[in-house]
Design a protein around this motif. Structure first.
Motif, PDB file in Angstrom:
ATOM      1  N   LYS A  27      11.520   4.612 -18.004  1.00 11.67           N
ATOM      2  CA  LYS A  27      12.058   3.485 -18.759  1.00 11.67           C
ATOM      3  C   LYS A  27      13.493   3.131 -18.342  1.00 11.67           C
ATOM      4  O   LYS A  27      13.927   2.003 -18.520  1.00 11.67           O
ATOM      5  N   PHE A  60       6.068  -3.699 -27.583  1.00  7.51           N
ATOM      6  CA  PHE A  60       6.839  -2.589 -28.130  1.00  7.51           C
ATOM      7  C   PHE A  60       7.039  -2.944 -29.609  1.00  7.51           C
ATOM      8  O   PHE A  60       7.673  -3.949 -29.922  1.00  7.51           O
ATOM      9  N   GLN A  97      -1.579  -3.686 -24.995  1.00 13.77           N
ATOM     10  CA  GLN A  97      -1.277  -2.284 -25.289  1.00 13.77           C
ATOM     11  C   GLN A  97      -0.140  -2.195 -26.296  1.00 13.77           C
ATOM     12  O   GLN A  97       0.736  -3.056 -26.330  1.00 13.77           O
ATOM     13  N   ASN A 113       3.020   0.039 -27.659  1.00 12.97           N
ATOM     14  CA  ASN A 113       3.977   1.135 -27.564  1.00 12.97           C
ATOM     15  C   ASN A 113       4.706   1.145 -28.907  1.00 12.97           C
ATOM     16  O   ASN A 113       5.496   0.253 -29.204  1.00 12.97           O
ATOM     17  N   SER A 140       7.243   2.340 -31.838  1.00 15.30           N
ATOM     18  CA  SER A 140       8.530   3.027 -31.964  1.00 15.30           C
ATOM     19  C   SER A 140       8.634   3.609 -33.380  1.00 15.30           C
ATOM     20  O   SER A 140       8.417   2.900 -34.366  1.00 15.30           O
ATOM     21  N   CYS A 152       1.116   4.258 -25.998  1.00 17.43           N
ATOM     22  CA  CYS A 152       2.376   5.001 -25.852  1.00 17.43           C
ATOM     23  C   CYS A 152       3.174   4.919 -27.152  1.00 17.43           C
ATOM     24  O   CYS A 152       2.869   4.115 -28.040  1.00 17.43           O
ATOM     25  N   THR A 212       7.438   5.768 -28.723  1.00 16.37           N
ATOM     26  CA  THR A 212       8.755   6.368 -28.534  1.00 16.37           C
ATOM     27  C   THR A 212       9.214   6.880 -29.895  1.00 16.37           C
ATOM     28  O   THR A 212       8.926   6.268 -30.926  1.00 16.37           O
ATOM     29  N   SER A 228      -0.968   6.513 -17.635  1.00 12.41           N
ATOM     30  CA  SER A 228      -0.358   7.511 -18.527  1.00 12.41           C
ATOM     31  C   SER A 228       0.251   8.649 -17.723  1.00 12.41           C
ATOM     32  O   SER A 228       1.357   9.100 -18.001  1.00 12.41           O
ATOM     33  N   LYS A 268       4.199   8.178 -17.520  1.00 11.87           N
ATOM     34  CA  LYS A 268       4.760   8.951 -18.634  1.00 11.87           C
ATOM     35  C   LYS A 268       4.876  10.447 -18.403  1.00 11.87           C
ATOM     36  O   LYS A 268       5.580  11.127 -19.107  1.00 11.87           O
TER      37      LYS A 268
END
Ligand code: B12
Ligand code: SF4
Length: 507
Positions: free
Chosen positions: A54, A298, A335, A337, A339, A366, A368, A450, A454
């Motif tokens: 990232k 995100f 997708q 992601n 947080s 994913c 975070t 992935s 990642k």
């Protein structure tokens, strides 16, 4: 209950955690190159538990935006210390050095400032941390820029030329955004980033969460939108297959986002953006995003506990409706992601497992994790300060990977270990497998992404040092883009088609 009480310590290469040595402060002075401005993004340590990818996904827009506002008779240089190419250049000595400052790398920014000033450069500091702690930054600079640098930078340079530099310049963020020139991406080392097309269409957010930097005292950032034609022209001019919108929330005005999507569609690129989950209020908007090339969002879910969200004054759908909404995005091949912030006042020791379980149950591609971090000047900072719960003011540890306050229902050690465990579990083979797409045909691409993006920090480190990021990733992105174009055609032909069969690996 497989959770360890202690997070595993993960080793990191030295240059990922320690800034490059700058050399002695005092040395023989070289001549200063007149009308040469160097723009620097300072080093910050990388958390080895998260993906290194990232950090080179896309450059910060602060410096390219300021470069664009530089008068034509000035030469502009760019240096990002996070590309691991050593200390920034000082031969020739720049006339002016502009440094962008976030709280996590404020200390490094001040070291750089001292180093360049000792060599005869004038140093200008700007950025979010300068806005929240101007007095602190002032002590390290010839001038500070509080607020929008695009407005301030030409005045600062003109004052330098006229020999009347003032110590402090201030501008708000209320000016029409369409007046800004397009960021000057030509100054970027293109090979160093997965894509150079970081782009911003809007500024601000309809929310003002108490922990977000947008609620910093003195920061008045009304939601501002650029003309969609400007945004599209900018993306087209950079010629990359993948763009990253760095807007705080690209979806605050659904009607604007819809117009933007319509304009982006003919470009045939893929892109990702940060949005809030209320974007799914209208599935036709999500479809427009997919048709325009959105492969990933995100989403700041922040917490699965409604009490935490209401304490933070976040206007959001209820957490028990999140799963349905994630499915709306997945259905359109987008997708997610997610947080998540850990350590809110309603969080207890079970928050870690509950959060990761939810992520796996809903097959988020994913996530975070962030330890709750009170940014100076925010309501959260004031609250924890008033309650005597701040542990220190070592800003470099305010990076959302360290506990800097006393949590309410757990110890600092529990929060630290729980955070580490979340990443450990997320990147485990088991978790990656549990989160695979339901459609068997999409699994190979998902697994490849992935593991490569990642779980390959050693590989990332090697790529970054050798400046191979763009060269290695470009074919993969191009492959994703072509798959996505096929998926879009299908989505157009068969209204209501489920995307999961055509899901793109994305990036
Ligand atoms: C892209 C991005 C990243 C990228 C790259 C960041 C980088 N430093 O290169 C990646 C993914 C690596 C990243 C990582 C992280 N990020 Co980040 N990131 C962003 C994001 C989305 C966009 C930044 C951007 O380009 N903004 C657009 C530019 C134009 O705005 P700007 O930086 O404010 O610049 C303007 C002014 O401030 C001023 N200005 C800025 N610099 C200068 C310099 C001079 C000389 C002058 C005159 C003016 C000036 O002029 C500019 C034009 O108006 C922001 C959120 C956002 N939308 O801003 C978060 C944000 C900056 N990130 C944040 C955080 C917390 C992190 C992480 C710590 C999170 C984590 N644990 O993973 C990490 C690590 C980075 C670190 N240790 O600092 C916070 C910072 C909070 C703070 N108070 O400092 C933000 C604000 C997100 C948030 N909502 O909290 N991030
Ligand atoms: S929704 Fe996100 S960007 Fe908006 S104020 Fe809250 S944390 Fe900040």
């Amino acid at each position: 209950m497989g959770r360890r009480t202690q997070g595993r310590r993960v080793a990191a290469p030295a240059d990922m955690v320690v800034a490059p040595a700058l050399g002695p402060l005092r040395q023989k002075r070289l001549p200063v190159k007149n009308l040469y401005a160097l723009l620097v993004n300072p080093f910050y340590p990388k958390d080895p538990r998260a993906s290194y990818g990232k950090h080179v996904l896309t450059p910060t827009l602060a410096l390219t935006s300021i470069a664009a506002a530089t008068p034509g008779h000035w030469e502009v240089g760019y240096w990002d210390e996070n590309l691991l190419q050593g200390p920034p250049p000082c031969d020739p000595v720049p006339h002016v050095v502009g440094v962008t400052v976030h709280l996590t790398f404020a200390q490094r920014a001040y070291e750089l400032a001292a180093w360049y000033r000792a060599r005869g450069s004038l140093v200008v500091l700007g950025g979010l941390h300068v806005l929240s702690c101007p007095e602190e930054a002032q002590a390290h600079a010839d001038a500070i820029a509080i607020g929008d640098g695009v407005q301030l930078w030409p005045t600062i340079l003109a004052d330098i030329e006229a020999g009347c530099l003032r110590p402090r310049y201030e501008a708000g963020f209320a000016r029409a955004y369409s007046l800004d020139p397009p960021p000057r991406r030509a100054i970027l080392p293109r090979s160093g980033f997965l894509t150079t097309t970081s782009v911003i269409a809007t500024r601000g957010c309809h929310n003002r969460c108490g922990f977000c930097y947008l609620s910093t005292d003195g920061l008045h950032m009304p939601y501002r939108m650029r003309e969609v034609e400007q945004v599209v022209a900018e993306i087209a001019a950079d010629g990359q297959p993948y763009a990253v919108f760095v807007d705080n929330n690209l979806g605050s005005r659904p009607d604007y986002l819809r117009r933007l999507c319509v304009a982006l569609r003919p470009l045939g690129i893929i892109w990702s953006a940060a949005v809030t989950i209320d974007i799914t209020d209208d599935p036709t908007l999500v479809r427009e995003m997919a048709l325009a090339g959105c492969t990933g969002v995100f989403v700041g879910f922040e917490s699965l506990n409604a009490g935490n969200l209401s304490d933070a004054h976040k206007r959001t759908p209820a957490p028990d409706d999140y799963a349905r909404r994630v499915e709306v995005l997945h259905r359109h091949g987008i997708q997610v992601n997610g947080s998540f912030v850990l350590g809110f006042d309603h969080d207890r020791a079970d928050v870690f497992e509950r959060t990761v379980e939810w992520i796996e149950a809903n097959r988020l591609e994913c996530a975070t994790f962030h330890i709750l971090t009170p940014y100076p000047g925010t309501p959260l900072f004031r609250q924890l300060d008033a309650q005597g719960r701040l542990l220190h003011r070592d800003w470099h540890l305010y990076d959302t990977a360290h506990v800097v306050f006393q949590p309410k229902h757990m110890s600092c050690e529990e929060l630290d270990a729980g955070y580490a465990w979340c990443y450990e579990r997320l990147f485990s083979h088991r978790s990656i497998w549990r989160r695979r797409p339901t459609d068997a045909r999409a699994v190979a691409a998902y697994l490849a992404m992935s593991y490569l993006y990642k779980r390959s920090n050693r590989f990332w480190h090697w790529l970054i040092r050798r400046r191979l990021t763009a060269r290695v990733w470009r074919p993969l992105i191009e492959h994703s883009r072509r798959r996505h174009l096929r998926f879009r055609r299908r989505l157009l032909q068969v209204p209501g088609a489920r995307a999961s069969q055509y899901v793109s690996p994305g990036v």
